[in-house]
Enzyme design. Structure first.
Site, PDB file in Angstrom:
ATOM      1  N   GLU A   1      -0.052   5.310   0.536  1.00  0.00           N
ATOM      2  CA  GLU A   1      -0.952   5.791   0.930  1.00  0.00           C
ATOM      3  C   GLU A   1      -0.434   7.940   0.652  1.00  0.00           C
ATOM      4  O   GLU A   1       0.777   7.807   1.098  1.00  0.00           O
ATOM      5  CB  GLU A   1      -0.720   6.064   2.902  1.00  0.00           C
ATOM      6  CG  GLU A   1      -1.470   5.070   3.361  1.00  0.00           C
ATOM      7  CD  GLU A   1      -1.858   4.314   4.455  1.00  0.00           C
ATOM      8  OE1 GLU A   1      -1.131   5.482   5.439  1.00  0.00           O
ATOM      9  OE2 GLU A   1      -2.011   3.210   4.887  1.00  0.00           O
TER      10      GLU A   1
ATOM     11  N   CYS B   1     -10.362  -3.588  -3.937  1.00  0.00           N
ATOM     12  CA  CYS B   1      -9.597  -4.530  -4.452  1.00  0.00           C
ATOM     13  C   CYS B   1     -10.381  -6.023  -4.949  1.00  0.00           C
ATOM     14  O   CYS B   1      -9.680  -7.191  -5.943  1.00  0.00           O
ATOM     15  CB  CYS B   1      -8.464  -4.491  -3.612  1.00  0.00           C
ATOM     16  SG  CYS B   1      -7.388  -3.449  -3.438  1.00  0.00           S
TER      17      CYS B   1
ATOM     18  N   ASN C   1       1.118  -1.342  -0.097  1.00  0.00           N
ATOM     19  CA  ASN C   1      -0.004   0.079   0.069  1.00  0.00           C
ATOM     20  C   ASN C   1       1.077   1.011   0.654  1.00  0.00           C
ATOM     21  O   ASN C   1       1.986   1.423   0.713  1.00  0.00           O
ATOM     22  CB  ASN C   1      -0.836   0.068   0.964  1.00  0.00           C
ATOM     23  CG  ASN C   1      -0.232  -0.383   2.573  1.00  0.00           C
ATOM     24  OD1 ASN C   1       0.156  -0.690   3.000  1.00  0.00           O
ATOM     25  ND2 ASN C   1      -0.715   0.372   3.350  1.00  0.00           N
TER      26      ASN C   1
ATOM     27  N   CYS D   1      -3.880   0.608  -2.499  1.00  0.00           N
ATOM     28  CA  CYS D   1      -4.041  -0.998  -1.788  1.00  0.00           C
ATOM     29  C   CYS D   1      -2.780  -1.953  -2.075  1.00  0.00           C
ATOM     30  O   CYS D   1      -2.037  -1.142  -3.614  1.00  0.00           O
ATOM     31  CB  CYS D   1      -5.381  -2.035  -2.109  1.00  0.00           C
ATOM     32  SG  CYS D   1      -6.587  -0.525  -0.482  1.00  0.00           S
TER      33      CYS D   1
ATOM     34  N   GLU E   1      -2.718  -4.573  -3.314  1.00  0.00           N
ATOM     35  CA  GLU E   1      -3.236  -5.819  -4.148  1.00  0.00           C
ATOM     36  C   GLU E   1      -3.172  -4.905  -5.279  1.00  0.00           C
ATOM     37  O   GLU E   1      -3.007  -5.135  -6.773  1.00  0.00           O
ATOM     38  CB  GLU E   1      -4.480  -5.922  -3.866  1.00  0.00           C
ATOM     39  CG  GLU E   1      -4.840  -6.404  -2.534  1.00  0.00           C
ATOM     40  CD  GLU E   1      -4.870  -5.988  -1.250  1.00  0.00           C
ATOM     41  OE1 GLU E   1      -4.465  -4.836  -1.169  1.00  0.00           O
ATOM     42  OE2 GLU E   1      -6.088  -7.249  -0.349  1.00  0.00           O
TER      43      GLU E   1
ATOM     44  N   CYS F   1      -9.947  -5.093   0.860  1.00  0.00           N
ATOM     45  CA  CYS F   1     -11.419  -4.209   0.839  1.00  0.00           C
ATOM     46  C   CYS F   1     -12.073  -4.440  -0.472  1.00  0.00           C
ATOM     47  O   CYS F   1     -11.651  -5.220  -1.474  1.00  0.00           O
ATOM     48  CB  CYS F   1     -10.209  -3.061   0.655  1.00  0.00           C
ATOM     49  SG  CYS F   1     -10.280  -2.612  -1.164  1.00  0.00           S
TER      50      CYS F   1
HETATM   51  N1  THU Z   1      -5.279  -1.761   2.986  1.00  0.00           N
HETATM   52  C1  THU Z   1      -4.838  -2.506   1.720  1.00  0.00           C
HETATM   53  O1  THU Z   1      -3.687  -1.981   1.009  1.00  0.00           O
HETATM   54  N2  THU Z   1      -5.064  -3.792   1.256  1.00  0.00           N
HETATM   55  C2  THU Z   1      -6.513  -3.646   1.847  1.00  0.00           C
HETATM   56  O2  THU Z   1      -7.054  -4.802   1.117  1.00  0.00           O
HETATM   57  C3  THU Z   1      -6.869  -3.300   2.466  1.00  0.00           C
HETATM   58  C4  THU Z   1      -6.589  -1.889   3.070  1.00  0.00           C
HETATM   59  C5  THU Z   1      -4.137  -0.781   2.583  1.00  0.00           C
HETATM   60  C6  THU Z   1      -5.109   0.956   2.896  1.00  0.00           C
HETATM   61  C7  THU Z   1      -4.640   2.078   3.509  1.00  0.00           C
HETATM   62  O3  THU Z   1      -3.549   2.198   3.289  1.00  0.00           O
HETATM   63  C8  THU Z   1      -4.501   1.016   4.755  1.00  0.00           C
HETATM   64  O4  THU Z   1      -4.408  -0.432   4.925  1.00  0.00           O
HETATM   65  C9  THU Z   1      -5.883   0.672   5.820  1.00  0.00           C
HETATM   66  O5  THU Z   1      -6.515   0.803   5.564  1.00  0.00           O
END
Ligand code: THU
Length: 130
Positions: A41, A86, A39, A50, A52, A83
């Site tokens: 941000e 994803c 991920n 994310c 994925e 999520c």
């Molecule tokens: N996140 C992912 O990278 N993948 C997921 O399937 C769930 C959430 C990340 C997004 C964000 O940077 C952090 O987790 C908190 O939500």
């Protein structure tokens, strides 16, 4: 490269200063190559991506288009689940029963399929007119 190790390694490189929740994802494509993503941000929160999505982007950039296996890992009390967005992204490149292993750093792992995660997914079939 082992999917679990690849996901664990790439997770270390996640950029998650806002949530402090690092996620690593590894996907194997139909020719056996493993692609990974973490991920990333952003201070403008909705611009974050994310793990994925990063792995899928790497796969597509390499010219591959079919996912055969997925592994996701985070430092979560329970194995981390992809999520909603994803799940749709994974479904786009998954045919048949694609295994998704969701895990945490303690070694808890649960394996389901992309279909389990997104039953009734919106697919190109829904756009076909008679
Ligand atoms: N996140 C992912 O990278 N993948 C997921 O399937 C769930 C959430 C990340 C997004 C964000 O940077 C952090 O987790 C908190 O939500």
């Amino acid at each position: 490269m082992d999917l679990a190790k690849s996901a664990r390694d790439v997770r270390e490189r996640a950029y998650a200063p806002y949530s402090n929740f690092k996620v690593g994802a590894a996907i194997k494509s139909s020719n056996g190559t493993v692609f990974s993503g973490c991920n990333v941000e952003n201070v403008a929160y909705p611009e974050g991506t994310c793990a994925e999505a990063g792995a899928i982007a790497a796969m597509v950039a390499a010219g591959e288009g079919e996912i055969v296996e997925v592994y996701v890992i985070a430092d979560s009390p329970e194995p981390v689940t992809p999520c909603g967005g994803c799940r749709q992204k994974l479904a786009e490149f998954s045919k048949g029963d694609v295994a998704v292993t969701m895990s945490n750093l303690e070694g808890m792992a649960v394996t389901v399929t992309v279909r389990d995660l997104l039953p009734g997914a919106f697919t190109p079939e829904h756009m076909k007119t008679v």
